[in-house]
Design a protein around this motif. Sequence first.
Motif, PDB file in Angstrom:
ATOM      1  N   ASN A  36      44.403  47.403  35.725  1.00  0.00           N
ATOM      2  CA  ASN A  36      45.179  46.197  35.955  1.00  0.00           C
ATOM      3  C   ASN A  36      44.203  45.040  36.178  1.00  0.00           C
ATOM      4  O   ASN A  36      43.333  45.123  37.042  1.00  0.00           O
ATOM      5  N   PRO A  37      44.315  43.959  35.417  1.00  0.00           N
ATOM      6  CA  PRO A  37      43.373  42.835  35.533  1.00  0.00           C
ATOM      7  C   PRO A  37      43.306  42.239  36.942  1.00  0.00           C
ATOM      8  O   PRO A  37      42.241  41.827  37.393  1.00  0.00           O
ATOM      9  N   GLU A  38      44.436  42.217  37.645  1.00  0.00           N
ATOM     10  CA  GLU A  38      44.433  41.690  39.013  1.00  0.00           C
ATOM     11  C   GLU A  38      43.602  42.580  39.931  1.00  0.00           C
ATOM     12  O   GLU A  38      42.874  42.095  40.798  1.00  0.00           O
ATOM     13  N   PHE A  39      43.710  43.888  39.746  1.00  0.00           N
ATOM     14  CA  PHE A  39      42.936  44.836  40.538  1.00  0.00           C
ATOM     15  C   PHE A  39      41.443  44.642  40.293  1.00  0.00           C
ATOM     16  O   PHE A  39      40.642  44.596  41.231  1.00  0.00           O
ATOM     17  N   VAL A  40      41.063  44.505  39.027  1.00  0.00           N
ATOM     18  CA  VAL A  40      39.654  44.292  38.673  1.00  0.00           C
ATOM     19  C   VAL A  40      39.140  42.996  39.307  1.00  0.00           C
ATOM     20  O   VAL A  40      38.038  42.955  39.854  1.00  0.00           O
ATOM     21  N   LYS A  41      39.959  41.952  39.254  1.00  0.00           N
ATOM     22  CA  LYS A  41      39.581  40.660  39.829  1.00  0.00           C
ATOM     23  C   LYS A  41      39.320  40.797  41.330  1.00  0.00           C
ATOM     24  O   LYS A  41      38.338  40.256  41.851  1.00  0.00           O
ATOM     25  N   GLU A  42      40.193  41.536  42.035  1.00  0.00           N
ATOM     26  CA  GLU A  42      40.017  41.738  43.474  1.00  0.00           C
ATOM     27  C   GLU A  42      38.737  42.498  43.785  1.00  0.00           C
ATOM     28  O   GLU A  42      38.007  42.157  44.727  1.00  0.00           O
ATOM     29  N   ILE A  43      38.450  43.534  43.021  1.00  0.00           N
ATOM     30  CA  ILE A  43      37.238  44.339  43.245  1.00  0.00           C
ATOM     31  C   ILE A  43      35.998  43.489  43.016  1.00  0.00           C
ATOM     32  O   ILE A  43      35.056  43.500  43.824  1.00  0.00           O
ATOM     33  N   LEU A  44      35.965  42.736  41.918  1.00  0.00           N
ATOM     34  CA  LEU A  44      34.807  41.896  41.619  1.00  0.00           C
ATOM     35  C   LEU A  44      34.626  40.810  42.679  1.00  0.00           C
ATOM     36  O   LEU A  44      33.491  40.507  43.079  1.00  0.00           O
ATOM     37  N   GLN A  45      35.729  40.244  43.159  1.00  0.00           N
ATOM     38  CA  GLN A  45      35.653  39.225  44.203  1.00  0.00           C
ATOM     39  C   GLN A  45      35.106  39.843  45.493  1.00  0.00           C
ATOM     40  O   GLN A  45      34.280  39.243  46.174  1.00  0.00           O
ATOM     41  N   GLY A  46      35.538  41.057  45.806  1.00  0.00           N
ATOM     42  CA  GLY A  46      35.045  41.744  46.996  1.00  0.00           C
ATOM     43  C   GLY A  46      33.553  41.999  46.929  1.00  0.00           C
ATOM     44  O   GLY A  46      32.820  41.792  47.911  1.00  0.00           O
ATOM     45  N   ARG A  47      33.071  42.419  45.775  1.00  0.00           N
ATOM     46  CA  ARG A  47      31.621  42.650  45.604  1.00  0.00           C
ATOM     47  C   ARG A  47      30.845  41.344  45.770  1.00  0.00           C
ATOM     48  O   ARG A  47      29.790  41.313  46.386  1.00  0.00           O
ATOM     49  N   LYS A  48      31.399  40.265  45.209  1.00  0.00           N
ATOM     50  CA  LYS A  48      30.746  38.961  45.320  1.00  0.00           C
ATOM     51  C   LYS A  48      30.692  38.520  46.780  1.00  0.00           C
ATOM     52  O   LYS A  48      29.662  38.032  47.253  1.00  0.00           O
ATOM     53  N   ASP A  49      31.807  38.700  47.499  1.00  0.00           N
ATOM     54  CA  ASP A  49      31.864  38.329  48.911  1.00  0.00           C
ATOM     55  C   ASP A  49      30.824  39.093  49.733  1.00  0.00           C
ATOM     56  O   ASP A  49      30.165  38.518  50.600  1.00  0.00           O
TER      57      ASP A  49
END
Length: 68
Positions: A36-49
């Motif tokens: 799910n693109p939203e799930f991927v976006k959340e994971i990538l944002q978490g790694r960036k944070d």
Amino acid sequence: MDIILKNVKKKDFPVFQSLAKSLGFEIVEEKEKPYNPEFVKEILQGRKDIKEGKGIKMTMEEIQALCR
């Protein structure tokens, strides 16, 4: 009965198709569903944070206390 073939090379697939057709089998091609693109976006944002130091450290006891 179902037979599942995995990791079939693209060049070999027509061979399987013609064999199955000659034997009267039905071929159902299922493509893997992407995440799910939203799930991927959340994971990538978490790694960036985390890289930017926005995360917090917790002990196992603190995590277990949250789960109670």
